[in-house]
Design a protein around this motif. Structure first.
Motif, PDB file in Angstrom:
ATOM      1  N   ILE A  79       0.837  -1.208   0.000  1.00 10.11           N
ATOM      2  CA  ILE A  79       0.000   0.000   0.000  1.00 10.11           C
ATOM      3  C   ILE A  79       0.870   1.256   0.000  1.00 10.11           C
ATOM      4  CG2 ILE A  79      -1.594   1.353   1.419  1.00 10.11           C
ATOM      5  CD1 ILE A  79      -2.941  -0.818  -0.181  1.00 10.11           C
ATOM      6  N   VAL A  80       1.993   1.217   0.701  1.00  6.74           N
ATOM      7  CA  VAL A  80       2.922   2.350   0.678  1.00  6.74           C
ATOM      8  C   VAL A  80       3.410   2.602  -0.751  1.00  6.74           C
ATOM      9  CG1 VAL A  80       5.173   3.168   1.462  1.00  6.74           C
ATOM     10  CG2 VAL A  80       3.620   2.073   3.078  1.00  6.74           C
ATOM     11  N   GLY A  81       3.737   1.523  -1.466  1.00  6.41           N
ATOM     12  CA  GLY A  81       4.139   1.684  -2.862  1.00  6.41           C
ATOM     13  C   GLY A  81       3.033   2.241  -3.729  1.00  6.41           C
ATOM     14  N   VAL A  82       1.796   1.819  -3.484  1.00 13.16           N
ATOM     15  CA  VAL A  82       0.663   2.335  -4.263  1.00 13.16           C
ATOM     16  C   VAL A  82       0.471   3.827  -4.018  1.00 13.16           C
ATOM     17  CG1 VAL A  82      -1.826   2.175  -4.603  1.00 13.16           C
ATOM     18  CG2 VAL A  82      -0.482   0.093  -4.316  1.00 13.16           C
ATOM     19  N   VAL A  83       0.566   4.242  -2.754  1.00  6.10           N
ATOM     20  CA  VAL A  83       0.391   5.664  -2.423  1.00  6.10           C
ATOM     21  C   VAL A  83       1.484   6.506  -3.076  1.00  6.10           C
ATOM     22  CG1 VAL A  83       0.394   7.333  -0.534  1.00  6.10           C
ATOM     23  CG2 VAL A  83      -0.850   5.187  -0.283  1.00  6.10           C
ATOM     24  N   LEU A  84       2.720   6.045  -3.037  1.00  6.31           N
ATOM     25  CA  LEU A  84       3.813   6.781  -3.668  1.00  6.31           C
ATOM     26  C   LEU A  84       3.622   6.867  -5.179  1.00  6.31           C
ATOM     27  CD1 LEU A  84       6.902   5.416  -1.687  1.00  6.31           C
ATOM     28  CD2 LEU A  84       5.871   7.675  -1.501  1.00  6.31           C
ATOM     29  N   THR A  85       3.111   5.798  -5.778  1.00  6.18           N
ATOM     30  CA  THR A  85       2.864   5.832  -7.217  1.00  6.18           C
ATOM     31  C   THR A  85       1.784   6.843  -7.582  1.00  6.18           C
ATOM     32  OG1 THR A  85       3.462   3.487  -7.357  1.00  6.18           O
ATOM     33  CG2 THR A  85       2.284   4.433  -9.218  1.00  6.18           C
ATOM     34  N   VAL A  86       0.696   6.839  -6.839  1.00  4.70           N
ATOM     35  CA  VAL A  86      -0.384   7.794  -7.107  1.00  4.70           C
ATOM     36  C   VAL A  86       0.106   9.231  -6.911  1.00  4.70           C
ATOM     37  CG1 VAL A  86      -2.649   8.570  -6.332  1.00  4.70           C
ATOM     38  CG2 VAL A  86      -2.182   6.130  -6.526  1.00  4.70           C
ATOM     39  N   LEU A  87       0.918   9.436  -5.881  1.00  2.00           N
ATOM     40  CA  LEU A  87       1.445  10.782  -5.632  1.00  2.00           C
ATOM     41  C   LEU A  87       2.355  11.231  -6.761  1.00  2.00           C
ATOM     42  CD1 LEU A  87       1.694  13.166  -3.648  1.00  2.00           C
ATOM     43  CD2 LEU A  87       3.609  11.949  -2.575  1.00  2.00           C
ATOM     44  N   GLY A  88       3.180  10.331  -7.262  1.00  2.00           N
ATOM     45  CA  GLY A  88       4.087  10.709  -8.348  1.00  2.00           C
ATOM     46  C   GLY A  88       3.367  10.909  -9.666  1.00  2.00           C
ATOM     47  N   VAL A  89       2.423  10.023  -9.983  1.00  3.85           N
ATOM     48  CA  VAL A  89       1.716  10.124 -11.262  1.00  3.85           C
ATOM     49  C   VAL A  89       0.819  11.356 -11.299  1.00  3.85           C
ATOM     50  CG1 VAL A  89      -0.021   8.993 -12.709  1.00  3.85           C
ATOM     51  CG2 VAL A  89       1.840   7.657 -11.725  1.00  3.85           C
ATOM     52  N   GLY A  90       0.230  11.718 -10.184  1.00 11.96           N
ATOM     53  CA  GLY A  90      -0.715  12.823 -10.164  1.00 11.96           C
ATOM     54  C   GLY A  90      -0.100  14.208 -10.076  1.00 11.96           C
ATOM     55  N   THR A  91       1.196  14.325  -9.867  1.00 10.71           N
ATOM     56  CA  THR A  91       1.839  15.632  -9.745  1.00 10.71           C
ATOM     57  C   THR A  91       2.675  15.924 -10.993  1.00 10.71           C
ATOM     58  OG1 THR A  91       3.649  14.567  -8.520  1.00 10.71           O
ATOM     59  CG2 THR A  91       1.893  15.590  -7.237  1.00 10.71           C
ATOM     60  N   GLU A  92       3.001  17.194 -11.155  1.00 11.85           N
ATOM     61  CA  GLU A  92       3.720  17.638 -12.362  1.00 11.85           C
ATOM     62  C   GLU A  92       5.146  18.085 -12.071  1.00 11.85           C
ATOM     63  OE1 GLU A  92       1.311  20.964 -10.623  1.00 11.85           O
ATOM     64  OE2 GLU A  92       0.913  18.915 -11.273  1.00 11.85           O
ATOM     65  N   PHE A  93       5.744  17.540 -11.016  1.00 12.62           N
ATOM     66  CA  PHE A  93       7.119  17.907 -10.676  1.00 12.62           C
ATOM     67  C   PHE A  93       8.061  16.742 -11.005  1.00 12.62           C
ATOM     68  CE2 PHE A  93       4.705  20.936  -8.239  1.00 12.62           C
ATOM     69  CZ  PHE A  93       5.458  22.095  -8.297  1.00 12.62           C
ATOM     70  N   TRP A  94       8.000  16.291 -12.257  1.00 11.30           N
ATOM     71  CA  TRP A  94       8.898  15.226 -12.692  1.00 11.30           C
ATOM     72  C   TRP A  94      10.256  15.794 -13.085  1.00 11.30           C
ATOM     73  CZ3 TRP A  94       7.608   9.859 -14.370  1.00 11.30           C
ATOM     74  CH2 TRP A  94       6.425   9.418 -13.779  1.00 11.30           C
ATOM     75  N   VAL A  95      10.251  16.898 -13.799  1.00 11.27           N
ATOM     76  CA  VAL A  95      11.497  17.521 -14.224  1.00 11.27           C
ATOM     77  C   VAL A  95      11.329  19.034 -14.170  1.00 11.27           C
ATOM     78  CG1 VAL A  95      10.857  17.540 -16.673  1.00 11.27           C
ATOM     79  CG2 VAL A  95      13.271  17.547 -16.031  1.00 11.27           C
ATOM     80  N   GLU A  96      12.395  19.729 -13.812  1.00 11.22           N
ATOM     81  CA  GLU A  96      12.422  21.189 -13.781  1.00 11.22           C
ATOM     82  C   GLU A  96      13.408  21.681 -14.836  1.00 11.22           C
ATOM     83  OE1 GLU A  96      13.144  22.802  -9.952  1.00 11.22           O
ATOM     84  OE2 GLU A  96      11.554  21.654  -8.960  1.00 11.22           O
ATOM     85  N   LEU A  97      12.970  22.655 -15.611  1.00 14.73           N
ATOM     86  CA  LEU A  97      13.779  23.259 -16.672  1.00 14.73           C
ATOM     87  C   LEU A  97      14.040  24.711 -16.325  1.00 14.73           C
ATOM     88  CD1 LEU A  97      11.745  21.842 -19.685  1.00 14.73           C
ATOM     89  CD2 LEU A  97      13.788  20.842 -18.654  1.00 14.73           C
ATOM     90  N   ALA A  98      15.294  25.131 -16.443  1.00 14.77           N
ATOM     91  CA  ALA A  98      15.641  26.495 -16.049  1.00 14.77           C
ATOM     92  C   ALA A  98      16.749  27.032 -16.956  1.00 14.77           C
ATOM     93  CB  ALA A  98      16.096  26.533 -14.591  1.00 14.77           C
ATOM     94  N   PRO A  99      16.491  28.130 -17.658  1.00 16.69           N
ATOM     95  CA  PRO A  99      17.564  28.811 -18.400  1.00 16.69           C
ATOM     96  C   PRO A  99      18.412  29.632 -17.428  1.00 16.69           C
ATOM     97  CG  PRO A  99      15.511  29.995 -18.661  1.00 16.69           C
ATOM     98  CD  PRO A  99      15.194  28.782 -17.842  1.00 16.69           C
ATOM     99  N   PRO A 100      19.506  30.221 -17.885  1.00 16.66           N
ATOM    100  CA  PRO A 100      20.271  31.121 -17.006  1.00 16.66           C
ATOM    101  C   PRO A 100      19.390  32.266 -16.501  1.00 16.66           C
ATOM    102  CG  PRO A 100      21.551  30.554 -18.955  1.00 16.66           C
ATOM    103  CD  PRO A 100      20.171  29.996 -19.177  1.00 16.66           C
ATOM    104  N   LYS A 101      19.592  32.652 -15.258  1.00 14.10           N
ATOM    105  CA  LYS A 101      18.687  33.625 -14.639  1.00 14.10           C
ATOM    106  C   LYS A 101      18.775  35.003 -15.277  1.00 14.10           C
ATOM    107  CE  LYS A 101      21.959  34.574 -10.875  1.00 14.10           C
ATOM    108  NZ  LYS A 101      22.146  34.561  -9.399  1.00 14.10           N
ATOM    109  N   ASN A 102      19.874  35.314 -15.965  1.00 12.14           N
ATOM    110  CA  ASN A 102      20.004  36.617 -16.629  1.00 12.14           C
ATOM    111  C   ASN A 102      19.874  36.482 -18.144  1.00 12.14           C
ATOM    112  OD1 ASN A 102      20.501  37.970 -14.162  1.00 12.14           O
ATOM    113  ND2 ASN A 102      22.669  37.383 -14.236  1.00 12.14           N
ATOM    114  N   PHE A 103      19.214  35.413 -18.613  1.00 12.76           N
ATOM    115  CA  PHE A 103      19.118  35.190 -20.050  1.00 12.76           C
ATOM    116  C   PHE A 103      18.157  36.182 -20.692  1.00 12.76           C
ATOM    117  CE2 PHE A 103      17.366  33.020 -23.800  1.00 12.76           C
ATOM    118  CZ  PHE A 103      18.537  32.702 -24.466  1.00 12.76           C
ATOM    119  N   TYR A 104      17.030  36.504 -20.022  1.00 15.38           N
ATOM    120  CA  TYR A 104      16.045  37.415 -20.582  1.00 15.38           C
ATOM    121  C   TYR A 104      16.293  38.854 -20.145  1.00 15.38           C
ATOM    122  CZ  TYR A 104      13.573  33.147 -21.873  1.00 15.38           C
ATOM    123  OH  TYR A 104      13.241  31.937 -22.419  1.00 15.38           O
ATOM    124  N   ASN A 105      16.345  39.108 -18.843  1.00 15.58           N
ATOM    125  CA  ASN A 105      16.649  40.433 -18.311  1.00 15.58           C
ATOM    126  C   ASN A 105      17.197  40.251 -16.898  1.00 15.58           C
ATOM    127  OD1 ASN A 105      14.290  40.533 -16.390  1.00 15.58           O
ATOM    128  ND2 ASN A 105      13.171  40.448 -18.351  1.00 15.58           N
TER     129      ASN A 105
END
Length: 287
Positions: A79-105
């Motif tokens: 059940i712990v594995g099932v809860v972790l799976t549901v938490l991971g599948v239902g959220t959108e924090f799989w990968v974070e993308l970030a350009p350089p902080k001074n790339f735009y302004n």
């Protein structure tokens, strides 16, 4: 004041119970039969009352309380594995993308994060970012966020972020693997519920297969998603991006390992004899 009960025999004569005298006749074997009936009644009460018999399996072996407790403990792990799976599948924090902080302004920068179903872009203030950090982020900082669902499953369109295009086939494959793993988890949970309610140990075997396969599929979905991220980054090199896998991926990885462990525990409990009991006497005899 004493009350006397009278009985009538077959000839219509009145007989007083417990008296030996004229007209007082006791039925042959009466006291013995009464005692036997009382004993059988008390025995019946003890059978239906305190001494409850446990149901036996189709093979004729009763599930002991210790074995039932082990099954419940292994089910908790699953059940712990099932809860972790549901938490991971239902959220959108799989990968974070970030350009350089001074790339735009020099005042604001743009970061993004996405999962299986939707992606979000977030505008952050450069002053809020750690001075030692070169890229924009992290996404947990306060800022204006904009989230949209992917169109992979509706119109089949790819999504463009930072002039890079997603690979819809890999994203759809990742989502399908995750959903099928959830289906196997539900089937395994049903098997364990029937094993505990009906006390049939046979259901542990299909449950173990379901949980082991679901754990393998979860890990395969993680590999497919990582490949989709690499394909996304290689689609265009105009905007330099720093990427890192986020906490949703950690939940998915832990869930896959926990589900496989839970399935192995169910498989060991389904064996007719514990492997430890087979090995220990052999070692003691050889020593």
């Amino acid at each position: 004041m004493w009350s006397t009960f009278f009985l009538t025999d077959e000839e219509g004569r009145t007989v007083v119970p417990g008296t030996a005298g004229a007209g007082g006749m006791a039925a042959p074997g009466g006291p013995a039969q009464g005692a036997g009936g009382l004993a059988s009644l008390m025995g019946g009460r003890s059978t239906f009352g305190g001494n409850k018999r446990r149901r036996t399996t189709s093979a004729g072996h009763a599930m002991s309380e210790a074995q039932e407790g082990k099954i419940k403990l292994a089910f908790f792990v699953a059940i712990v594995g099932v809860v972790l799976t549901v938490l991971g599948v239902g959220t959108e924090f799989w990968v974070e993308l970030a350009p350089p902080k001074n790339f735009y302004n020099n005042q604001t920068c743009l970061t993004a994060h996405y999962g299986l179903w939707k992606g979000c872009t977030k505008t952050l203030w450069v002053s809020d970012i750690d001075p030692e950090r070169e890229s924009c982020g992290p996404a947990e900082l306060p800022g204006e966020s904009n989230c949209t669902y992917f169109k992979f499953f509706t119109t089949g369109e790819n999504t463009v972020m930072f002039q890079k295009t997603t690979h819809k086939n890999l994203n759809v494959a990742t989502a399908m693997l995750a959903l099928f793993s959830l289906f196997l988890m539900v089937m395994g949970a049903i098997c364990i519920t029937m094993a505990l309610s009906k006390e049939i140990i046979f259901f542990l075997k299909p449950a173990s297969i379901c949980f082991i396969l679901s754990g393998v599929l979860v890990l395969m979905s993680l590999l497919a998603f990582h490949q989709s991220v690499l394909s996304f980054l290689a689609s265009d090199h105009t905007v330099p991006l720093h990427h890192e896998l986020s906490w949703s991926v950690s939940c998915i990885g832990c869930a896959g390992a926990v589900l496989i462990v839970g399935g192995i525990l169910f498989l060991l409990l389904a064996l007719p004899c514990s492997p430890w009991k087979r090995c220990l006497p052999h070692k003691e005899g050889s020593s």
